[in-house]
Design an enzyme around this catalytic site. Structure first.
Site, mmCIF file in Angstrom:
data_model
loop_
_atom_site.group_PDB
_atom_site.id
_atom_site.type_symbol
_atom_site.label_atom_id
_atom_site.label_comp_id
_atom_site.label_asym_id
_atom_site.label_seq_id
_atom_site.Cartn_x
_atom_site.Cartn_y
_atom_site.Cartn_z
ATOM 1 N N THR A 116 0.860 -1.182 0.000
ATOM 2 C CA THR A 116 0.000 0.000 0.000
ATOM 3 C C THR A 116 0.893 1.227 0.000
ATOM 4 O OG1 THR A 116 -1.739 -1.165 1.211
ATOM 5 C CG2 THR A 116 -1.833 1.240 1.202
ATOM 6 N N LYS A 191 -6.600 1.335 -3.740
ATOM 7 C CA LYS A 191 -6.333 0.845 -2.378
ATOM 8 C C LYS A 191 -6.517 1.961 -1.357
ATOM 9 C CE LYS A 191 -5.339 -1.878 0.924
ATOM 10 N NZ LYS A 191 -4.026 -2.401 1.288
ATOM 11 N N LYS A 259 -0.462 4.987 9.010
ATOM 12 C CA LYS A 259 0.379 5.229 7.830
ATOM 13 C C LYS A 259 -0.471 5.431 6.600
ATOM 14 C CE LYS A 259 1.596 1.992 5.293
ATOM 15 N NZ LYS A 259 1.145 1.360 4.005
#
Length: 315
Positions: A116, A191, A259
Site C-alpha cells: 500500500t 487501495k 500510515k
C-alpha cells in the site's frame, strides 16, 4: 481454502500455450506476504523468498522455498517478482537501494508491488523498471491475515492490460477476485480509496457502539441488529465481535492504518479532494497510536474514542 482448491485454481500451461512463468521471487514476509508466499508454494510454483528478518523465512523454507540473502539475489533467476512491504520507504529501500531489486533485474521479467503506497511511488517504480525492460504492475490487496492465509484476497491492479492478463494465473491462488483498474498507479489509488472507507467505517462503528453503551443497550444485542439491517457490513460483524470481546489481536496493525491515513491525506491534497471524515479519523488514529496501541489491531482506534467517552464497550 484447501490445498486441492489452490491447485485447481492454478492452471499449468502446456509448452504450446506460450511462455511458462513458474519461478517467482517473493520479498516481504509479514502478515500478508507470508500467506501469499505459502499459497504460491501450495500452487506448485518455484518460490525464492527474502525478508529483512531472515527468521521469517523459516516456515517457508520448510515448505520448499529457497531463501535469498538479499533482494538482488532473490530476483536473479525469477520470472516474476512479487513484494509486499510496509510502506513507501521500505519500497524505496528494497527496490532502489544497495543490493536492491533493480540492481539485478533483467529484460523480460515482471515485477508486482502488492504494498500500500502512494500512486506516485508506483509510477516511480514503473519508470525505473521500464529502463531495465521489466514490466511492472501495482497490485495492492484488500483483506488481512485470514484472507491472505486462505487465498481469499481481493486484488486491485494498475499497469498494462496485457501484462495483467499474463499474471492472472499467478494471482489466482492468492485471491477471491482480481480487478483491473487501468494504467500505472490506478491500483494504488483504489487501495487508498478503499482504506479510507475501512477506517471511516471503524470510526463510525466505534462511535455508534459507545453511544449505544451509554444509552444502556447491551452491545451484543446491538451487534445482532447490525448483522441483519440494510446497512449491515461484514466489517461491522468482525470488528464488532472483537470489540465486545476486547480482542485487539493484530490482523492489520493500527500503526499501519495511521500510515495509510497519512497517505490518504496526502493523496487527497494532491487532487484537492475534500475528505473531512477521513481527516477526523486520522486524528483519532493519532491519539490511539500515541496511547501506545500501534501494534494492536486497527480496531484499537475505538479505544481512543472510549478514552474520550469515559466508557468501555464490552459484553
Amino acid at each position: 481454502m484447501s490445498t486441492l482448491r489452490l491447485r485447481q485454481k492454478h492452471r499449468y500451461k502446456l509448452p504450446s500455450e506460450g511462455n511458462i512463468m513458474e519461478r517467482i521471487a517473493y520479498l516481504g514476509l509479514g502478515i500478508m506476504g507470508s500467506g501469499m508466499a505459502t499459497n504460491l508454494l501450495k500452487a506448485g510454483y518455484d518460490v525464492t523468498v527474502w525478508n529483512r528478518n531472515p527468521e521469517s523465512c523459516k516456515s517457508l523454507i520448510e515448505q520448499g522455498a529457497t531463501q535469498a540473502q538479499t533482494p538482488a539475489q532473490a530476483v536473479e533467476n525469477a520470472e516474476v517478482i512479487i513484494y509486499s512491504l510496509a510502506d513507501d520507504q521500505a519500497v524505496e529501500d528494497v527496490v532502489f537501494g544497495q543490493d536492491g531489486i533493480l540492481s539485478k533485474v533483467r529484460s523480460g521479467q515482471i515485477a508486482i508491488d502488492t504494498s500500500t503506497v502512494h500512486p506516485d511511488t508506483s509510477r516511480k517504480e514503473a519508470a525505473a523498471y521500464a529502463e531495465k525492460h521489466v514490466e511492472f504492475l501495482d497490485a495492492p490487496v484488500f483483506g488481512s491475515k485470514n484472507e491472505s492465509a486462505s487465498g481469499g484476497l481481493w486484488f486491485v491492479v494498475g499497469g498494462k492490460r496485457d501484462v495483467f492478463e499474463r499474471v492472472k494465473p499467478i494471482l489466482s491462488p492468492l485471491s477471491e477476485t482480481i480487478h483491473y483498474l487501468g494504467d500505472t498507479g490506478k491500483g494504488a489509488a483504489m487501495k487508498l480509496v478503499g482504506n479510507s472507507l475501512v477506517a471511516t467505517q471503524i470510526e463510525a462503528l466505534g462511535e455508534a457502539m459507545i453511544l449505544a453503551t451509554k444509552a444502556g443497550l447491551n452491545p451484543k444485542d446491538v451487534l445482532d441488529v447490525l448483522h441483519v439491517v440494510d446497512f449491515r457490513s461484514p466489517l461491522f460483524d468482525g470488528i464488532g465481535k472483537m470489540l465486545v470481546n476486547r480482542d485487539f489481536t493484530p490482523s492489520f496493525a493500527l500503526k499501519h492504518m495511521l500510515k495509510d491515513a497519512n497517505l490518504i491525506a496526502r493523496f487527497a491534497q494532491d487532487l484537492n479532494s475534500p475528505t473531512p471524515a477521513a481527516a477526523i479519523v486520522r486524528e483519532t488514529l493519532k491519539v490511539a497510536v500515541n496511547q501506545g496501541w500501534g501494534e494492536e489491531n486497527a480496531s484499537a482506534l475505538i479505544k481512543a474514542l472510549e478514552l474520550e467517552a469515559g466508557i468501555i464497550v464490552e459484553s
